[in-house]
Motif scaffolding. Structure first.
Motif, short mmCIF file in Angstrom:
data_model
loop_
_atom_site.label_atom_id
_atom_site.label_comp_id
_atom_site.label_asym_id
_atom_site.label_seq_id
_atom_site.Cartn_x
_atom_site.Cartn_y
_atom_site.Cartn_z
N SER A 156 6.94 -3.11 8.05
CA SER A 156 7.65 -1.85 7.85
C SER A 156 7.02 -0.74 8.70
CB SER A 156 7.63 -1.48 6.35
OG SER A 156 8.22 -0.24 6.13
N ASN A 157 7.17 -0.91 10.02
CA ASN A 157 6.60 0.08 10.93
C ASN A 157 7.63 1.11 11.40
OD1 ASN A 157 4.08 -1.19 10.95
ND2 ASN A 157 4.64 -2.52 12.66
N HIS A 158 8.82 0.61 11.76
CA HIS A 158 9.81 1.47 12.40
C HIS A 158 11.13 1.45 11.62
CE1 HIS A 158 6.96 1.59 15.63
NE2 HIS A 158 6.96 0.27 15.70
N ILE A 159 11.99 2.40 11.98
CA ILE A 159 13.30 2.51 11.32
C ILE A 159 14.08 1.18 11.41
CG2 ILE A 159 15.56 3.68 11.47
CD1 ILE A 159 13.47 5.51 10.36
N THR A 190 11.52 4.10 0.10
CA THR A 190 12.63 4.18 1.06
C THR A 190 13.41 2.87 1.06
OG1 THR A 190 11.14 5.53 2.41
CG2 THR A 190 13.17 4.81 3.45
N ARG A 218 1.27 8.41 8.43
CA ARG A 218 2.16 8.68 7.29
C ARG A 218 1.37 9.28 6.13
NH1 ARG A 218 5.54 3.11 6.72
NH2 ARG A 218 6.49 3.12 8.78
N ASP A 272 12.90 -1.73 11.38
CA ASP A 272 12.37 -2.67 10.38
C ASP A 272 13.04 -2.41 9.03
OD1 ASP A 272 10.51 -3.77 12.19
OD2 ASP A 272 9.09 -2.16 11.77
N LEU A 273 13.20 -1.11 8.72
CA LEU A 273 13.85 -0.75 7.45
C LEU A 273 15.23 -1.37 7.38
CD1 LEU A 273 13.32 3.10 6.83
CD2 LEU A 273 12.67 1.22 5.32
N THR A 278 0.84 -1.20 0.00
CA THR A 278 0.00 0.00 0.00
C THR A 278 0.88 1.25 0.00
OG1 THR A 278 -1.54 -1.27 1.37
CG2 THR A 278 -1.88 1.11 1.31
N PRO A 279 0.47 2.34 -0.68
CA PRO A 279 1.23 3.58 -0.57
C PRO A 279 1.51 3.94 0.90
CG PRO A 279 -0.42 3.81 -2.27
CD PRO A 279 -0.67 2.47 -1.60
N GLY A 280 2.73 4.36 1.17
CA GLY A 280 3.10 4.77 2.53
C GLY A 280 3.75 3.67 3.35
N THR A 281 3.78 2.44 2.84
CA THR A 281 4.37 1.35 3.63
C THR A 281 5.90 1.37 3.61
OG1 THR A 281 4.02 -0.12 1.73
CG2 THR A 281 2.40 -0.25 3.50
N GLY A 282 6.47 2.19 2.71
CA GLY A 282 7.94 2.31 2.72
C GLY A 282 8.63 1.72 1.51
N LYS A 283 7.90 1.56 0.42
CA LYS A 283 8.51 0.93 -0.77
C LYS A 283 9.71 1.73 -1.28
CE LYS A 283 4.63 1.12 -3.06
NZ LYS A 283 3.83 1.69 -1.98
N ARG A 316 1.30 13.13 4.46
CA ARG A 316 1.58 13.29 3.04
C ARG A 316 0.46 14.09 2.34
NH1 ARG A 316 2.63 7.78 -0.36
NH2 ARG A 316 4.83 7.77 0.08
P1 DAT Z 1 5.85 4.27 -0.34
O1 DAT Z 1 6.93 4.31 -1.39
O2 DAT Z 1 5.39 2.88 -0.02
O3 DAT Z 1 4.69 5.17 -0.65
P2 DAT Z 1 7.73 5.76 1.29
O4 DAT Z 1 9.01 5.02 1.16
O5 DAT Z 1 7.56 6.99 0.47
O6 DAT Z 1 6.49 4.80 1.04
O7 DAT Z 1 7.55 6.07 2.83
C1 DAT Z 1 6.51 6.90 3.31
C2 DAT Z 1 7.00 7.67 4.52
O8 DAT Z 1 7.16 6.80 5.62
C3 DAT Z 1 8.34 8.34 4.31
O9 DAT Z 1 8.32 9.56 5.04
C4 DAT Z 1 9.34 7.41 4.96
C5 DAT Z 1 8.53 6.78 6.06
N1 DAT Z 1 8.83 5.36 6.30
C6 DAT Z 1 8.72 4.35 5.40
N2 DAT Z 1 9.04 3.19 5.95
C7 DAT Z 1 9.35 3.45 7.25
C8 DAT Z 1 9.74 2.64 8.36
N3 DAT Z 1 9.88 1.29 8.27
N4 DAT Z 1 9.97 3.25 9.52
C9 DAT Z 1 9.83 4.57 9.65
N5 DAT Z 1 9.45 5.40 8.65
C10 DAT Z 1 9.21 4.84 7.46
#
Ligand code: DAT
Length: 182
Positions: free
Chosen positions: A157-160, A29, A116, A162-163, A22-27, A120
């Protein structure tokens, strides 16, 4: 063949990975960090569609471009054949199944995702549609019905942390990947 590894059957020298969710899940990043770590080519489909005019119009309700899936696939075909790509898109059912050696579905807690998306600027149907998409695990189901079970991987993909965990794990996977026959 020696050693543990992941073996692809596409005749590619490097794997192709699809990162969806889903948009915003961190793809974006996740893909940027992974692309830097393993030197794969990050293809952001939303950017590609805009840059190459691969769309048929504008969806007023959901405030997004209506992409032309066939044109997108035509545009990507040669690159996918060579391999070494990380494709970033919130959809996954229109790509040929054999393009990808791994399909990652990012998943985010609903409250975190809501924050998130509102930060946005998402609101109205665009916001509720995306939240529902995550609640009902639409992308996960789409991935499971479009790709082999052992190719699809759901990651939180909730927190840093996790990234960094996800990028570390995927980096290891890419480094262990070998194309079939090599
Ligand atoms: P997407 O490409 O899925 O739309 P994004 O990479 O643009 O998502 O991330 C949306 C916002 O959330 C962006 O400000 C970075 C933040 N974010 C993404 N994944 C994260 C994570 N695992 N922990 C913290 N912040 C995160």
């Amino acid at each position: 063949m020696e050693g543990g590894g992941n073996y692809g059957w596409g005749g590619r020298e490097r794997p192709n990975i699809l990162v969806t969710g889903t948009p915003g899940t961190g793809k974006t990043t996740t893909c940027s960090l992974l692309a830097d770590a393993v030197h794969l080519h990050h293809i952001d489909i939303a950017k590609l569609v805009k840059a190459k005019n691969l769309y048929d119009g504008w969806d007023e309700e959901f405030e997004c471009l209506i992409i032309n899936e066939e044109q997108v696939c035509d545009e990507l075909e040669d690159m996918m054949e060579v391999g070494g790509n990380i494709v970033d898109y919130h959809g996954c059912d229109f790509f040929p199944e054999n393009w990808f050696d791994r399909v990652v579905v990012l998943q985010t807690n609903i409250t975190i995702l809501h924050d998130r998306l509102t930060s946005r600027g998402y609101m109205g149907p665009k916001l509720t549609n995306n939240i529902d998409c995550e609640i009902f695990q639409v992308l996960y189901e789409e991935a499971r019905s479009s790709y082999a079970e052992d190719v699809v991987l759901a990651l939180t993909s909730n927190h840093i942390e996790d990234l960094s965990d996800n990028v570390r794990m995927l980096t290891e996977w890419v480094n262990n990947w070998r194309s079939a026959g090599s």
